[in-house]
Design a protein around this motif. Sequence first.
Motif, PDB file in Angstrom:
ATOM      1  N   ARG A   1       9.889  14.332  -6.446  1.00 50.51           N
ATOM      2  CA  ARG A   1      10.620  14.876  -5.288  1.00 50.51           C
ATOM      3  C   ARG A   1      11.177  16.271  -5.567  1.00 50.51           C
ATOM      4  O   ARG A   1      11.078  17.180  -4.733  1.00 50.51           O
ATOM      5  CB  ARG A   1      11.766  13.925  -4.907  1.00 50.51           C
TER       6      ARG A   1
ATOM      7  N   LEU B   1       6.432   5.024   5.433  1.00 54.55           N
ATOM      8  CA  LEU B   1       5.919   5.077   4.068  1.00 54.55           C
ATOM      9  C   LEU B   1       5.019   3.888   3.771  1.00 54.55           C
ATOM     10  O   LEU B   1       3.940   4.040   3.193  1.00 54.55           O
ATOM     11  CB  LEU B   1       7.085   5.115   3.073  1.00 54.55           C
TER      12      LEU B   1
ATOM     13  N   LYS C   1       7.626   3.201  -7.981  1.00 56.15           N
ATOM     14  CA  LYS C   1       8.890   3.800  -7.556  1.00 56.15           C
ATOM     15  C   LYS C   1       9.681   2.841  -6.670  1.00 56.15           C
ATOM     16  O   LYS C   1      10.904   2.710  -6.808  1.00 56.15           O
ATOM     17  CB  LYS C   1       8.621   5.102  -6.797  1.00 56.15           C
TER      18      LYS C   1
ATOM     19  N   ARG D   1      -1.882   7.422  -7.539  1.00 60.63           N
ATOM     20  CA  ARG D   1      -0.698   7.772  -6.743  1.00 60.63           C
ATOM     21  C   ARG D   1      -0.175   6.556  -5.997  1.00 60.63           C
ATOM     22  O   ARG D   1       1.045   6.339  -5.906  1.00 60.63           O
ATOM     23  CB  ARG D   1      -1.057   8.895  -5.768  1.00 60.63           C
TER      24      ARG D   1
ATOM     25  N   GLU E   1       3.571   5.058  -6.483  1.00 58.44           N
ATOM     26  CA  GLU E   1       4.534   4.892  -5.395  1.00 58.44           C
ATOM     27  C   GLU E   1       5.048   3.455  -5.333  1.00 58.44           C
ATOM     28  O   GLU E   1       6.227   3.214  -5.035  1.00 58.44           O
ATOM     29  CB  GLU E   1       3.905   5.294  -4.063  1.00 58.44           C
TER      30      GLU E   1
ATOM     31  N   ASP F   1       4.078  15.473  -8.086  1.00 58.42           N
ATOM     32  CA  ASP F   1       4.525  14.729  -6.904  1.00 58.42           C
ATOM     33  C   ASP F   1       5.971  14.258  -6.989  1.00 58.42           C
ATOM     34  O   ASP F   1       6.441  13.520  -6.131  1.00 58.42           O
ATOM     35  CB  ASP F   1       3.603  13.532  -6.632  1.00 58.42           C
TER      36      ASP F   1
ATOM     37  N   GLN G   1       6.977  11.738   1.395  1.00 52.27           N
ATOM     38  CA  GLN G   1       6.967  11.151   0.050  1.00 52.27           C
ATOM     39  C   GLN G   1       5.599  11.214  -0.603  1.00 52.27           C
ATOM     40  O   GLN G   1       5.478  11.083  -1.821  1.00 52.27           O
ATOM     41  CB  GLN G   1       7.430   9.685   0.104  1.00 52.27           C
ATOM     42  N   LEU G   2       4.543  11.414   0.185  1.00 51.08           N
ATOM     43  CA  LEU G   2       3.189  11.435  -0.351  1.00 51.08           C
ATOM     44  C   LEU G   2       2.610  12.849  -0.425  1.00 51.08           C
ATOM     45  O   LEU G   2       1.404  13.024  -0.591  1.00 51.08           O
ATOM     46  CB  LEU G   2       2.271  10.530   0.482  1.00 51.08           C
TER      47      LEU G   2
ATOM     48  N   LEU H   1       1.098   3.996   2.707  1.00 55.98           N
ATOM     49  CA  LEU H   1       0.582   3.387   1.479  1.00 55.98           C
ATOM     50  C   LEU H   1      -0.538   2.399   1.797  1.00 55.98           C
ATOM     51  O   LEU H   1      -1.534   2.326   1.061  1.00 55.98           O
ATOM     52  CB  LEU H   1       1.706   2.683   0.717  1.00 55.98           C
TER      53      LEU H   1
END
Length: 282
Positions: free
Chosen positions: A248, A72, A20, A13, A17, A246, A230-231, A76
Amino acid sequence: MRPSTAPTLRQQRLGAELRKLREQAGLTATGAAQLLGLNQARVSNIELGRYAVSADRVRAFARSYDCADEGLVEALCAMTGGRTRGWWEQHREHLPAALVDLAELEHHAVSVRVCLVIHIPALLQTVDHARALFQEVAPPLLPYEVEHRLSHRIKRQGVLYGDTPLPYTALIHEAALRMGFGGPDIARAQLRHLADMSERDNIAMHVIPFGGGFPGTGQSVDYLAGPVPQLDTVQLDTHHGCEFLDARAQLAKYASVLDRMQEAALSAAASRDLIHRLAKQI
């Protein structure tokens, strides 16, 4: 450092991210590598979760990708480093990887919301109730496999206790309360356990009564909230195993489904009264 051949869901994950963020910045993996002073293979392996990455490296990625979302970025950074050696790792050789990854997700979640129609939520099951369920798995589990899964499930329940217990919302259909897995004594004890757990400050329990339709009747849903939206992660329990979502749009859809399910449910007090009445009827 050699890449990991079996990254955990959490490691995957983090990499996803970062990918992304790169894509939102309009960069290819090659372009990102040039900005970061890395080779393209290293960037790709980080995005696949195969390489551990430091918090400083994550911040460097974020700067290169012009990410201004500090919340965010810090979330992370908290996911960095090697594989977390939590209690769940001792089960990795004996259980499907998805079950182990689910325990790690629950450990790191800031809140969980779950809805089931036929079963009691795993974190609210008694030992005897859980054992009765595992003995009904198809194809049948061997006795030692039942005990491995039982040990894992009970340890997962630890997130509901302690100094900082996990905020947990359970939406349970009346059908699950009436299934009677394991026979009257086990079913009665399970209902009394639910009633006791519903008294805990960190647990909100709502029963959806018979008599009306609502979305999401065909599957169980776990919505695990991350430190930033977002997570967040959705976990679906299927016959072929756990499925994790996951994207959106998926997160928004299941959050809406759970909202509508909760609207169809009784209040916490009315739910507790119903559980007590059903326990007396067994």
